[in-house]
Design an enzyme around this catalytic site. Structure first.
Site, mmCIF file in Angstrom:
data_model
loop_
_atom_site.group_PDB
_atom_site.id
_atom_site.type_symbol
_atom_site.label_atom_id
_atom_site.label_comp_id
_atom_site.label_asym_id
_atom_site.label_seq_id
_atom_site.Cartn_x
_atom_site.Cartn_y
_atom_site.Cartn_z
ATOM 1 C CG HIS A 25 -0.272 -0.060 2.549
ATOM 2 N ND1 HIS A 25 -0.245 -1.214 3.305
ATOM 3 C CD2 HIS A 25 0.420 0.863 3.266
ATOM 4 C CE1 HIS A 25 0.418 -0.992 4.425
ATOM 5 N NE2 HIS A 25 0.840 0.246 4.420
ATOM 6 C CG ASN A 65 -1.765 11.515 12.825
ATOM 7 O OD1 ASN A 65 -1.589 10.520 13.532
ATOM 8 N ND2 ASN A 65 -1.043 11.754 11.751
ATOM 9 C CD GLU A 97 -0.210 9.478 -14.393
ATOM 10 O OE1 GLU A 97 0.475 8.907 -13.523
ATOM 11 O OE2 GLU A 97 0.190 9.663 -15.554
#
Ligand SMILES: C[C@@H](O)C(=O)SC[C@H](NC(=O)CC[C@H](N)C(=O)O)C(=O)NCC(=O)O
Ligand code: NI
Length: 146
Positions: free
Chosen positions: A5, A66, A123
């Site tokens: 990831h 966070n 993109e």
């Protein structure tokens, strides 16, 4: 070795879920709050890779939220996240209709760039190459920082 990831820290989880899940169409495969660390992790996968990601955890984008405000600066070395789309014109029109700036329009029917709520470059690449040139996309100019 296997790619798992890419982690992206986000300042507003709701805004990021609206962008990555509701607008880009990614699927949430796991979301967990960490009380001790005061953060939330959300893993998302492209629809065609959802089953694989559910089963193996990859490939995904890992959004890190966070709970305590932090300034995320620098990071110019990070480029973009790239996705293959079935119809780049329809995808860009849907994003445009929902308030997303098309920083680099798909003038060539092949490639476009947009930004996430945290200004992460995204993109978009047309599956199988390029679509036929189509107005108004052919004549559209780049917008925003490019
Ligand atoms: C589960 C695995 O995919 C992770 O990436 S957890 C890694 C861990 N993340 C955090 O602690 C998130 C909160 C932290 N305040 C942060 O913003 O990173 C971690 O080690 N993060 C450090 C890093 O450099 O990624
Ligand atoms: Ni991670």
């Amino acid at each position: 070795m296997k790619y798992l990831h890419t982690m992206v820290r986000v300042k507003d989880l709701d805004a990021s879920l609206r962008f990555y899940r509701d607008l880009l169409g990614l699927k949430v495969v796991k979301q967990k709050d960490y009380e001790a660390g005061r953060f939330t992790l959300v893993y998302l996968a492209a629809p065609e890779q959802e089953a694989e990601a559910q089963a193996t955890g990859a490939p995904t984008i890992e959004l890190t939220y966070n709970w305590d405000t932090e300034a995320y600066t620098g990071g110019r070395n990070f480029g973009h996240l790239a996705f293959e789309v079935d119809d780049i014109y329809k995808t860009c029109q849907f994003l445009l209709d929902n308030g997303v700036t098309i920083n680099r329009p798909p003038r060539d029917g092949h490639m476009a760039f947009v930004r996430s709520p945290d200004n992460i470059s995204i993109e978009l690449l047309q599956k199988d190459g390029a679509l036929e040139p189509l107005e108004p996309w052919v004549s559209m100019k780049n917008t925003g920082e490019w």
